[in-house]
Design a protein around this motif. Structure first.
Motif, mmCIF file in Angstrom:
data_model
loop_
_atom_site.group_PDB
_atom_site.id
_atom_site.type_symbol
_atom_site.label_atom_id
_atom_site.label_comp_id
_atom_site.label_asym_id
_atom_site.label_seq_id
_atom_site.Cartn_x
_atom_site.Cartn_y
_atom_site.Cartn_z
ATOM 1 N N ALA A 81 -6.005 10.702 10.957
ATOM 2 C CA ALA A 81 -5.282 9.432 10.838
ATOM 3 C C ALA A 81 -4.418 9.411 9.579
ATOM 4 C CB ALA A 81 -6.262 8.271 10.794
ATOM 5 N N THR A 82 -3.316 8.659 9.666
ATOM 6 C CA THR A 82 -2.524 8.405 8.473
ATOM 7 C C THR A 82 -3.268 7.364 7.638
ATOM 8 O OG1 THR A 82 -0.468 8.903 9.588
ATOM 9 C CG2 THR A 82 -0.325 7.451 7.659
ATOM 10 N N LEU A 83 -3.269 7.550 6.316
ATOM 11 C CA LEU A 83 -3.984 6.601 5.453
ATOM 12 C C LEU A 83 -2.996 5.641 4.780
ATOM 13 C CD1 LEU A 83 -6.615 8.934 3.713
ATOM 14 C CD2 LEU A 83 -6.778 7.682 5.887
ATOM 15 N N ILE A 84 -3.445 4.383 4.625
ATOM 16 C CA ILE A 84 -2.703 3.447 3.791
ATOM 17 C C ILE A 84 -3.628 3.111 2.621
ATOM 18 C CG2 ILE A 84 -1.627 1.168 3.623
ATOM 19 C CD1 ILE A 84 -1.008 1.310 6.594
ATOM 20 N N LEU A 85 -3.216 3.423 1.404
ATOM 21 C CA LEU A 85 -4.065 3.245 0.222
ATOM 22 C C LEU A 85 -3.771 1.892 -0.425
ATOM 23 C CD1 LEU A 85 -3.851 6.327 0.830
ATOM 24 C CD2 LEU A 85 -4.253 6.717 -1.614
ATOM 25 N N VAL A 86 -4.795 1.101 -0.565
ATOM 26 C CA VAL A 86 -4.638 -0.246 -1.141
ATOM 27 C C VAL A 86 -5.765 -0.510 -2.137
ATOM 28 C CG1 VAL A 86 -3.568 -1.171 0.982
ATOM 29 C CG2 VAL A 86 -6.057 -1.368 0.635
ATOM 30 N N ASP A 87 -5.686 -1.634 -2.872
ATOM 31 C CA ASP A 87 -6.726 -1.978 -3.849
ATOM 32 C C ASP A 87 -8.019 -2.391 -3.165
ATOM 33 O OD1 ASP A 87 -4.980 -1.460 -5.873
ATOM 34 O OD2 ASP A 87 -4.300 -3.548 -6.062
ATOM 35 N N ASP A 88 -7.898 -3.254 -2.127
ATOM 36 C CA ASP A 88 -9.109 -3.749 -1.446
ATOM 37 C C ASP A 88 -8.887 -3.711 0.072
ATOM 38 O OD1 ASP A 88 -11.088 -5.299 -0.212
ATOM 39 O OD2 ASP A 88 -11.432 -6.433 -2.057
ATOM 40 N N ALA B 71 -3.865 4.808 12.141
ATOM 41 C CA ALA B 71 -3.869 4.628 10.691
ATOM 42 C C ALA B 71 -5.170 3.984 10.238
ATOM 43 C CB ALA B 71 -2.680 3.783 10.254
ATOM 44 N N VAL B 72 -5.584 4.282 9.014
ATOM 45 C CA VAL B 72 -6.773 3.648 8.434
ATOM 46 C C VAL B 72 -6.415 3.174 7.019
ATOM 47 C CG1 VAL B 72 -9.182 3.930 7.739
ATOM 48 C CG2 VAL B 72 -8.328 5.140 9.759
ATOM 49 N N ILE B 73 -6.801 1.939 6.724
ATOM 50 C CA ILE B 73 -6.590 1.394 5.387
ATOM 51 C C ILE B 73 -7.789 1.769 4.528
ATOM 52 C CG2 ILE B 73 -6.247 -0.741 4.073
ATOM 53 C CD1 ILE B 73 -5.269 -2.037 6.725
ATOM 54 N N VAL B 74 -7.540 2.442 3.395
ATOM 55 C CA VAL B 74 -8.653 2.875 2.522
ATOM 56 C C VAL B 74 -8.357 2.458 1.080
ATOM 57 C CG1 VAL B 74 -9.281 4.850 3.950
ATOM 58 C CG2 VAL B 74 -7.576 5.129 2.128
ATOM 59 N N LYS B 75 -9.398 2.541 0.252
ATOM 60 C CA LYS B 75 -9.253 2.219 -1.159
ATOM 61 C C LYS B 75 -8.394 3.302 -1.836
ATOM 62 C CE LYS B 75 -12.491 0.291 -4.523
ATOM 63 N NZ LYS B 75 -11.453 -0.605 -4.994
ATOM 64 N N ARG B 76 -7.632 2.898 -2.881
ATOM 65 C CA ARG B 76 -6.720 3.826 -3.553
ATOM 66 C C ARG B 76 -7.428 5.080 -4.073
ATOM 67 N NH1 ARG B 76 -1.636 1.604 -3.940
ATOM 68 N NH2 ARG B 76 -1.653 -0.647 -4.146
ATOM 69 N N ASP B 77 -8.711 4.921 -4.469
ATOM 70 C CA ASP B 77 -9.414 6.065 -5.056
ATOM 71 C C ASP B 77 -10.263 6.821 -4.030
ATOM 72 O OD1 ASP B 77 -11.404 4.245 -4.576
ATOM 73 O OD2 ASP B 77 -11.947 3.935 -6.689
ATOM 74 N N PHE B 78 -9.994 6.574 -2.758
ATOM 75 C CA PHE B 78 -10.785 7.252 -1.714
ATOM 76 C C PHE B 78 -10.516 8.768 -1.738
ATOM 77 C CE2 PHE B 78 -10.929 8.995 2.650
ATOM 78 C CZ PHE B 78 -12.284 8.837 2.885
ATOM 79 N N VAL B 79 -11.605 9.542 -1.736
ATOM 80 C CA VAL B 79 -11.479 11.003 -1.718
ATOM 81 C C VAL B 79 -12.109 11.543 -0.434
ATOM 82 C CG1 VAL B 79 -12.033 13.152 -2.908
ATOM 83 C CG2 VAL B 79 -11.666 11.045 -4.223
ATOM 84 N N GLY C 34 0.830 -1.208 0.000
ATOM 85 C CA GLY C 34 0.000 0.000 0.000
ATOM 86 C C GLY C 34 0.865 1.259 0.000
ATOM 87 N N GLU C 35 0.182 2.387 -0.230
ATOM 88 C CA GLU C 35 0.854 3.682 -0.308
ATOM 89 C C GLU C 35 0.493 4.475 0.946
ATOM 90 O OE1 GLU C 35 0.287 7.399 -3.356
ATOM 91 O OE2 GLU C 35 -0.320 5.379 -3.995
ATOM 92 N N VAL C 36 1.487 5.147 1.548
ATOM 93 C CA VAL C 36 1.204 5.879 2.790
ATOM 94 C C VAL C 36 0.868 7.335 2.493
ATOM 95 C CG1 VAL C 36 2.170 6.676 4.992
ATOM 96 C CG2 VAL C 36 2.682 4.374 4.151
ATOM 97 N N ASN C 37 -0.187 7.823 3.123
ATOM 98 C CA ASN C 37 -0.574 9.223 3.010
ATOM 99 C C ASN C 37 -0.629 9.797 4.427
ATOM 100 O OD1 ASN C 37 -1.828 11.645 2.546
ATOM 101 N ND2 ASN C 37 -3.256 10.819 1.018
ATOM 102 N N GLY C 38 0.471 10.425 4.846
ATOM 103 C CA GLY C 38 0.566 10.937 6.220
ATOM 104 C C GLY C 38 1.892 10.511 6.837
ATOM 105 N N ASN C 39 1.940 10.530 8.171
ATOM 106 C CA ASN C 39 3.185 10.211 8.889
ATOM 107 C C ASN C 39 3.371 8.695 9.015
ATOM 108 O OD1 ASN C 39 5.256 9.793 10.632
ATOM 109 N ND2 ASN C 39 4.413 11.044 12.320
ATOM 110 N N GLY C 40 4.265 8.141 8.225
ATOM 111 C CA GLY C 40 4.487 6.694 8.190
ATOM 112 C C GLY C 40 5.359 6.174 9.305
ATOM 113 N N ASN C 41 5.879 7.065 10.131
ATOM 114 C CA ASN C 41 6.760 6.607 11.220
ATOM 115 C C ASN C 41 6.010 6.338 12.519
ATOM 116 O OD1 ASN C 41 9.119 6.724 9.677
ATOM 117 N ND2 ASN C 41 9.140 8.970 9.907
#
Lengths: 353, 353, 353
Positions: free
Chosen positions: A72-79, A57-65, A14-21
């Motif tokens: 929260a920091t987001l982790i963008l994934v397919d599902d 952190a919250v795991i969300v879909k890649r196209d989440f707007v 997944g891709e991190v959007n926010g503070n990954g540390n």
């Protein structure tokens, strides 16, 4: 067990959007997660919570707007759902296998070995000439008799009792109170009405990826060199009885409190519901489904049958008959009425004659 | 456990043909026995194997005539099968009773005694004022509460739990996970819908030559001075429930997952199949046979009956009724047809009148 | 545990007639009590024994008039039976809770606490971060996993296994061999016929005043934050299966060998008999009564129903149908007879036409 958001994202691709540390140490639900937890958003119904969640952190879909600010920091994934499930599994594996080292006092007999990554809980007992593979967790009060062989990545929970000479494969989990290798129930009637014990000298073989619930019993085979066998991928629930010389085919699933009598062979990929009883010395074909509380007294030769009743037969036929069973008082009443009519009509006919 | 061929022959009253000084340490089947093992030839079908077997010795009939050379030493007896069975039993006894001495840590309370030839496994617990006879084997994690009495030649397997004040006779074997003397299930309903515990102050008495399987439960009696009693020679399988104040008559055999409710008296030499349920406060006559999954709700006064069904009644009557049960959809259909005819015929008759 | 007659009388609000300083150490029946014991006389049928009993004291009704000399000291109360029952309960409580202190070896992990009046038997295991209240008795071989919370006045008998994170309330008794918190039976079928384990990450919550018999199993819930819940006052017998995410309502009583499948909610004050099976994902209304061996496959919405059969329905309707079931061979015979008559009458009618 503490990971950074970046580590979790890397594991999930997944891709991190926010503070990954930031540090994560627990999983949670988005609506009630706390700091240090990771949650997921899959169902749009729950979107409101992403704007107020305390999750790190919250795991969300890649196209989440996002429609508002999210702390929260987001982790963008397919599902997100599949990613979270994978996380759950990894977490479960970590928790299940986290215990390590040896607690004292514990007992290990002569000529016994255990591989790397082991846990030997306090009061666990390992007899003589036992061979245990890698990453095996033996919880407190577990008993492993002489000459037992256990493969890799197994969990033997607290209070499991494994009799001498049993063989257990890899990736098996056995829950508390389960007994493996106790004597088969074999007694020869004597002329004075008493019974003589038939020595039970066989063993039990449990293959790979078998899961066994709590307080289940698997008896050893009767004869030297024979074994009661539980094949690869079998899943057994709690409080099940598996008698001597039974064989349970690959990937068969048996629910709680079912009982299999001696020398019966169950096929592959069967589904046996709770409290089912199966007679001894019969064969059950692959892919057989057996409904709750059914009693199987004869071999099932055709594959893929669904059975119900005691003695059991075809599932839908049983239900049709049972539906009529409920009407039996009415049926009996109607039978008598029609008998009366027939008698009357007979008399009428007679009088006609 | 190593014997010479001569020693085994002497025990069986057999005659040696060959080198009687060779050592035997295991029993085997003639078709796959290895050096050091003893096998037998009874069924002529297997004669071929005697010429190729690697067994050190083979037990044969006195009048056996070899048609080729045999490398094994022969022991000539009247009946090879019976001789081998006797050997099996002796071997089993030796194996079962071979453990001896005390493993540490183990616990033994005050004023408790145990006779010669004992085994006290690591983590076994013996409370205060316990009296244990000779040749008794207490396996690891077994629990023997205060004031318990155990006779001679008993095996208490790993993880058996025996509550305080229980009495166990001679030559009893109790398998792993079985619980003896837990509280009977007695609760008095209160006006507010809750229940008050009725103190369970009685004990359990197990007589001689009783065998009990794994994960079975026998509750203590309710009143002071009363006992739940398992008579001489009774054989109980795994996962059986024996409630408070039950009495099980001499030489009765009960299969796995059967349950006997409180205060019921089972007669002598009964055979009770798997998953049978028996109600409380009833009496079952001697020599009663009860089929698998049957439910017994009333006393059985006549001896020697065979029962089936839930509630159970005569076995063959049940099967006859069940055979018709399967035809119920057809019967219902036919009843409606005959009703129609009767109605029609009635109308016809009416029109005739 | 020794009291004077005066102490016992004070506890019961009774009046002493005789030597109140004598010592009592045991309860007994009037017909066979010995010195040092206390008995009671309630049923006039037993009056004869009061003149010969060796009991040190006898509890009698205030208006009792002796017709002969009595050697025992009398305690005069309003209702001797109720007084004796109270004494039994007090005695039982004393006996049950008499063990105290710690026997060695025993194990207690880091950051764990246990309140005053505890008993920790030899080979008992308490993990890390466990919180145990006051007057809690942990018997030998009991296992209490990490993070478990146990309230006050609980008895955890020998060999009970409590998995990590379980919560147990006050005044609970759990009998030997019972397992709480084992993994729920959850497996997802894969395309190759094998099954993947669904991680079981929930817990078990047992509320106050719950009694659990021996060798029963209660699985943990599947999801994080969820729990399998056993409400206040529930009484569970031996060898019961409670699957993941089940909830059992307040004051419900379940007899031995019954099984409740996953996610089912049982109401309050239900009575569930032995060997009953209940399907998963259904709801059972309050005050439902379920007969022995019944199988419940659908939700029961109406309160106070009594059910029987498999699948179960109204109790008295079931018995009426079962009574006719027994007559099925005769009914089938009669149906054929009436069919024959109908056919004959049809022919007759035809010939009449």
């Amino acid at each position: 067990m503490e990971f950074t958001v970046n580590q979790v994202a890397a594991m999930l691709g997944g891709e991190v959007n926010g503070n990954g540390n930031q540090k994560i140490n627990m999983l949670g639900k988005i609506q009630d997660a706390k700091e240090g937890q990771i949650a997921f958003l899959s169902n749009p119904k729950y979107e409101q919570y992403i704007y107020t969640t305390l999750a790190t952190a919250v795991i969300v879909k890649r196209d989440f707007v996002a429609r508002k600010e999210i702390s929260a920091t987001l982790i963008l994934v397919d599902d997100p759902y599949i990613s979270f499930t994978r996380l759950l599994e990894e977490y479960h594996k970590l928790v299940s296998f986290q215990k390590s080292g040896v607690e004292q006092p514990s007992f290990m007999g002569e000529n016994s070995t255990i591989g790397n990554g082991y846990y030997r809980g306090a009061f666990s007992y390992i007899g003589n000439n036992v061979k245990i593979g890698e990453q095996v967790k033996i919880y407190p009060h577990a008993y492993v008799g002489d000459n037992v062989v256990i493969g890799d990545h197994c969990i033997i929970h607290s209070g499991v009792k494994i009799y001498a000479d049993t063989k257990i494969g890899n990736h098996c989990v056995i829950h508390s109170g389960t007994v493996i290798g106790s004597d088969g129930f074999g007694f020869a009637p004597q002329s004075d009405g008493s019974y003589k014990t038939i020595p039970q000298l066989g063993t039990v073989i449990i293959e790979d990826h078998v899961a066994i619930g709590a307080n289940t019993v698997i008896d050893c085979a009767t004869l030297f060199g024979d074994a009661t066998v539980v094949r690869q991928g079998v899943k057994l629930d709690n409080l099940i009885q598996i008698a001597h010389n039974v064989e349970i085919g690959k990937n068969t699933v048996i629910a709680a409190q079912a009982g299999i009598s001696g020398s019966t062979k169950i096929g592959e990929n069967c589904m046996i519901a709770g409290q089912v009883g199966i007679s001894g010395h019969i064969v059950i074909a692959n892919h057989t489904g057996i409904g709750a509380q059914a009693g199987i007294s004869k071999s099932i030769k055709e594959e893929g049958k669904k059975l119900m009743g005691s003695p059991a037969y075809d599932f839908s036929e049983y239900y049709k008959a049972y539906a009529v069973f409920k009407k039996l008082p009415d049926i009996f009443h109607r039978l008598r009425a029609v008998e009366d009519k027939a008698k009357k009509s007979e008399n009428t006919s007679l009088s006609v004659d």
